[in-house]
Design a protein around this motif. Structure first.
Motif, PDB file in Angstrom:
ATOM      1  N   SER A 176       0.718  -1.346   0.169  1.00 14.54           N
ATOM      2  CA  SER A 176       0.131   0.084  -0.020  1.00 14.54           C
ATOM      3  C   SER A 176       0.670   1.251   0.007  1.00 14.54           C
ATOM      4  O   SER A 176       1.913   1.367   0.642  1.00 14.54           O
ATOM      5  CB  SER A 176      -0.840   0.040   1.186  1.00 14.54           C
ATOM      6  N   THR A 177       0.475   2.225  -0.715  1.00  9.78           N
ATOM      7  CA  THR A 177       0.920   3.678  -0.939  1.00  9.78           C
ATOM      8  C   THR A 177       0.062   4.695  -0.292  1.00  9.78           C
ATOM      9  O   THR A 177      -0.891   4.957  -0.779  1.00  9.78           O
ATOM     10  CB  THR A 177       1.827   3.859  -2.078  1.00  9.78           C
ATOM     11  N   LEU A 178       0.478   5.268   0.627  1.00  7.15           N
ATOM     12  CA  LEU A 178      -0.365   6.531   1.210  1.00  7.15           C
ATOM     13  C   LEU A 178       0.604   7.922   0.494  1.00  7.15           C
ATOM     14  O   LEU A 178       1.725   8.124   0.721  1.00  7.15           O
ATOM     15  CB  LEU A 178      -0.138   6.603   2.600  1.00  7.15           C
ATOM     16  N   THR A 179      -0.293   8.728  -0.482  1.00  2.00           N
ATOM     17  CA  THR A 179       0.162   9.729  -0.838  1.00  2.00           C
ATOM     18  C   THR A 179      -0.350  11.010  -0.357  1.00  2.00           C
ATOM     19  O   THR A 179      -1.398  11.224  -0.165  1.00  2.00           O
ATOM     20  CB  THR A 179      -0.226   9.886  -2.461  1.00  2.00           C
ATOM     21  N   VAL A 180       0.565  12.026   0.323  1.00  2.00           N
ATOM     22  CA  VAL A 180       0.127  12.947   1.051  1.00  2.00           C
ATOM     23  C   VAL A 180       0.450  14.507   0.460  1.00  2.00           C
ATOM     24  O   VAL A 180       1.751  14.445   0.437  1.00  2.00           O
ATOM     25  CB  VAL A 180       0.813  12.820   2.605  1.00  2.00           C
ATOM     26  N   TRP A 181      -0.353  15.263   0.205  1.00  2.04           N
ATOM     27  CA  TRP A 181       0.035  16.575  -0.500  1.00  2.04           C
ATOM     28  C   TRP A 181      -0.140  17.612   0.856  1.00  2.04           C
ATOM     29  O   TRP A 181      -1.206  17.568   1.456  1.00  2.04           O
ATOM     30  CB  TRP A 181      -0.948  17.029  -1.372  1.00  2.04           C
TER      31      TRP A 181
END
Length: 276
Positions: free
Chosen positions: A109-114
């Motif tokens: 799983s990949t969590l992308t945070v802006w």
């Protein structure tokens, strides 16, 4: 008074106060006082809700062009290289090298945070989710990709978003991004105060991270080595059509916009994906 033969004047009448009327008046006054108090409480609750909502919506994309503001805002303690070539920090990945990765590449799983270091909603997200995200990343179940943007600089003016993002990228060069990232949020000023616009303050905060304060780090911060890279990341954020920060995607799906999302639910989703 003479009423004539054999007639006497009636004795004077004394009218007793109407006790029931007094009771009614007292009850009416009590009800009115309670109504006034309830109205005061409702007004106070309304003000509190407005303040809470305000803390979130302040991190919404400005209508004005942000890029021009970024170019105009140099750090208070040094020069900016925002107009120069984009120099990505060490280990940056993804399209155009705009993501700072944390965790193992093998994670399913990949969590992308802006995020924006001046944004109070970003700080609220970090405070609530940091322990869970750390636990999942340390367990090799989650990879996190951080994208740094400068939304508040555009909304409220100043350069704190840019300066802090550049300093965080400098910390990435030193292999200490995540620790410094957390220090910035733990010391976040009010969004209306451009405290992070001072490079000296950012260097002072680096002292809270063991081994980060070095001549190389200080030069990187003061020279704005990664300013153009941050600006490029912010442009990508705008092009992505995102409406505000934080924008949090789990394997491409916006999970922060899910009103039912909690750290426990996020953990459950990541662990389920890891077992599949």
């Amino acid at each position: 008074m003479d009423l004539g033969p054999g007639r006497r004047a009636a004795p004077p009448r004394f009218v007793l106060p109407d006790v029931s009327e007094k009771n009614r008046e007292g009850k009416r006054s009590a009800r009115e006082r309670l109504a006034v108090e309830r109205e005061k409480r409702r007004a106070a609750d309304k003000r509190r809700r407005a303040l809470i909502v305000g803390a979130s919506i302040v991190c919404v994309l400005a209508l004005a062009t942000v890029v021009g503001v970024l170019a105009a805002n140099a750090g208070k303690s040094g020069k900016s290289s925002a107009s120069g070539p984009a120099t990505a920090p060490s280990g940056a990945t993804g399209k155009d090298g705009l993501a700072i990765p944390v965790g193992k590449d093998s994670a399913k799983s990949t969590l992308t945070v802006w995020e924006d270091f001046r944004c109070p909603a970003c700080e609220a997200f970090e405070t609530a989710y940091r322990p869970t995200v750390r636990q999942l990343a340390d367990a090799g179940q989650l990879k996190v990709e951080y994208h740094l943007v400068t939304l508040i600089d555009g909304n409220l003016r100043g350069s704190g978003s840019l300066r802090a993002a550049n300093a965080a990228a400098c910390a990435q060069d030193a292999g200490k991004f995540w620790d410094y990232h957390d220090v910035l949020y733990q010391n976040q000023p009010k969004e209306t105060q451009d405290t992070f616009g001072d490079n000296d303050k950012l260097i002072e905060l680096a002292g809270k991270v063991d081994g980060l304060t070095t001549p190389t780090f200080e030069k990187c911060v003061k020279d704005g080595t990664h300013d153009s890279w941050v600006q490029k990341s912010n442009t990508a954020f705008q092009a992505g059509g995102f409406s505000g920060t934080p924008t949090v995607l789990l394997d491409g799906k916006n999970v922060y916009g899910d009103q039912t999302m909690t750290p426990a639910k996020l953990k459950q989703m990541v662990e389920a994906a890891d077992k599949s």
